[in-house]
Write an enzyme that holds these catalytic residues in place. Structure first.
Site, short mmCIF file in Angstrom:
data_model
loop_
_atom_site.label_atom_id
_atom_site.label_comp_id
_atom_site.label_asym_id
_atom_site.label_seq_id
_atom_site.Cartn_x
_atom_site.Cartn_y
_atom_site.Cartn_z
N SER B 10 0.86 -1.19 0.00
CA SER B 10 0.00 0.00 0.00
C SER B 10 0.89 1.23 0.00
O SER B 10 1.78 1.34 -0.85
CB SER B 10 -0.96 -0.07 1.20
OG SER B 10 -1.91 0.95 1.11
N HIS B 37 -2.36 -0.94 -3.53
CA HIS B 37 -3.51 -0.03 -3.37
C HIS B 37 -3.28 1.24 -4.19
O HIS B 37 -2.24 1.87 -4.07
CB HIS B 37 -3.69 0.37 -1.90
CG HIS B 37 -4.16 -0.75 -1.05
ND1 HIS B 37 -3.99 -0.76 0.31
CD2 HIS B 37 -4.79 -1.91 -1.36
CE1 HIS B 37 -4.51 -1.88 0.81
NE2 HIS B 37 -4.99 -2.59 -0.19
N ASP B 130 -5.03 -4.30 5.49
CA ASP B 130 -5.34 -5.24 4.40
C ASP B 130 -4.16 -6.21 4.26
O ASP B 130 -3.01 -5.83 4.42
CB ASP B 130 -5.56 -4.45 3.11
CG ASP B 130 -6.22 -5.30 2.02
OD1 ASP B 130 -6.80 -6.35 2.35
OD2 ASP B 130 -6.17 -4.88 0.85
#
Lengths: 280, 199
Positions: B10, B37, B130
């Site tokens: 991310s 992401h 996540d």
């Protein structure tokens, strides 16, 4: 010894077979990984330990089946999702469609209707809506009901307005709906141009003589076999020179119908039919 | 026998991915799938950029594409990336998971089912949780877990969350990860089926 994985897959096979024989919906050619995620979510939400417990419930409880159908058919969609796509339709496709006196458009897998109304708004802004009939179909009757009502949460309409701006809408997005409390309702002059009807891409047949078919982000949920069936169905349902619009990450590359189409817009995945399937 | 690597990143991921992927040779014999992401409206720049920087082939994942060795597949912005049992890739536009689409958990959990103990999962830098649940699934099915050492991560939250939820077989700095992967591959070639690399 059977591993847990294999046992779960067996359970899912049995569940899908039960659904097919009890209700006539066949999910066996859906992409397995997404299907399993969705079924697992419903299983957990219903507090059931196993897919075979879901089978028992689904066979004897029609409301639970409705819930399952909803879970299987809902995708995340927005009005003017992918603004560049709608711009391409407006700038590249509509001028060609305008050479016809009357045009038929099919939105296959329309879910709750957001993209259908986006198309209607676009056609209205091109002064073309009066010469168009839009057919919007889905296999989920609840989603179709919602689509036909054209009622959406106000907060979402505000988000859609941003997409509409990015698309380059020529009007004021708020002119397309009336607001009551925390909801908006699409105005009748748009709604009455759309015919909503039940159609299941897995089992139903040709939906004929279309000038444009819009089916975006539906085929990614199908395996190659089912994708091919639907591609053939679309080819047969399109007039010669008609347009097929797919999702931004969907293509004809793996399909036998590829030679029957030319690419109208590679980036926005718009294809023009130039050939016919041989009649067998 | 390892068959595939899945990587989740991310905040700070672009540089981290570059470091890891550029350390792998073009004949790297495993398939790689990546979730980074990004905003759903982002273009597909990341795959192109990484492809230019790495010996490995890096491309955006296409729906129903078969995974090939020596190739890294990047989830398209706004789509979840999943692995099917036949080792092909699927995309979906299902709801966000952990506020993310693509979601690392969605990739990891589907890949864990497809590859079982043939999978290596890697959680890199990021500012959310996540990937934690997905890494746990990978380990539960016998796969190998590598987590970037939070002390070396641009954003420590995600690798720390992964360690707390799933634990790891290896905690490593970015620069050490390519060598770790090569070691796993050499175990393949040595015929040590399913054995785990030891540090």
């Amino acid at each position: 010894m059977m591993e847990e994985n294999e046992r779960e897959d067996l359970e899912i096979d049995l569940l899908l077979e039960g659904i097919r024989r009890r209700y006539g919906y066949d999910f066996s050619n859906y992409s397995h990984a997404s299907l399993k995620r969705r079924l697992a979510q419903l299983r957990d939400r219903a507090g059931l330990a196993r897919y075979t417990a879901m089978l028992d419930r689904v066979l004897h409880d029609e409301r639970f089946f409705d819930e399952l159908l909803m879970q299987m058919s809902i995708t995340v969609t927005e009005m003017f999702r992918d603004p560049g796509f709608y711009r391409a339709v407006r700038d590249e496709v509509v001028p060609i469609l305008k050479t016809f006196p009357f045009v038929k458009i099919w939105h296959a897998g329309c879910a709750t209707g957001e993209e259908v109304y986006s198309m209607a708004m676009l056609l209205h802004e091109e002064d073309f809506l009066d010469r168009v009939r839009i057919y919007a179909t889905d296999f989920n009757k609840h989603a179709l009901d919602a689509a036909e009502k054209g009622i959406y949460p106000l907060e979402k309409a505000q988000a859609y307005a941003a997409n509409y701006q990015a698309f380059g809408g020529k009007g004021d997005f708020a002119d397309y709906y009336t607001t009551a409390y925390d909801r908006v309702k699409i105005k009748d002059f748009l709604r009455e141009k759309v015919t909503f009807s039940y159609h299941n891409l897995v089992t139903d047949g040709v939906f004929g003589e279309m000038n444009l078919i819009c089916c975006r982000n539906v085929l990614i949920y199908f395996d190659r076999t089912l994708q091919e069936r639907v591609f053939r169905l679309f080819t047969q349902s399109l007039r010669h020179g008609g347009f097929l619009c797919l999702g931004n990450k969907e293509s004809l590359n793996f399909s036998g119908i590829k030679p029957l189409f030319e690419t109208a817009d590679a980036r926005q995945r718009i294809f023009k039919k130039t050939g016919e399937l041989e009649h067998v | 026998m390892y068959e595939a690597v899945v990587i989740g990143a991310s905040a700070g991921g672009m540089r981290a991915l570059q470091t890891v992927l550029s350390g792998l040779r073009s004949e790297f014999p495993l398939s790689v799938a990546i979730v980074q992401h990004v905003s759903p409206s982002a273009d597909s720049y990341l795959a192109e950029y990484l492809d230019g920087k790495c010996a490995l082939t890096v491309k955006e994942a296409e729906d129903k594409e078969a995974m090939a060795p020596g190739t890294a597949y990047v989830a398209p912005p706004g789509y979840h990336l999943l692995v099917e049992k036949d080792r092909s890739l699927s995309l979906s536009v299902d709801a966000r998971v952990n506020f993310s689409c693509p979601s690392i958990d969605v990739l990891f959990e589907s890949a864990a089912e497809a590859f079982g103990r043939g999978l290596i999962g890697i959680v890199l830098t990021g500012a959310n949780a996540d990937g934690s649940a997905g890494l746990k699934s990978i380990r539960a099915r016998g796969g190998l877990a590598i987590v970037q050492d939070p002390a070396t991560a641009e954003a420590a939250f995600m690798p720390r969350a992964a360690l707390e939820t799933a634990g790891a077989d290896h905690v490593a700095a970015l620069e050490e990860i390519p060598a770790l992967l090569e070691k796993c591959v050499s175990l393949n070639e040595g015929g040590a089926h399913g054995a785990k690399a030891n540090g």
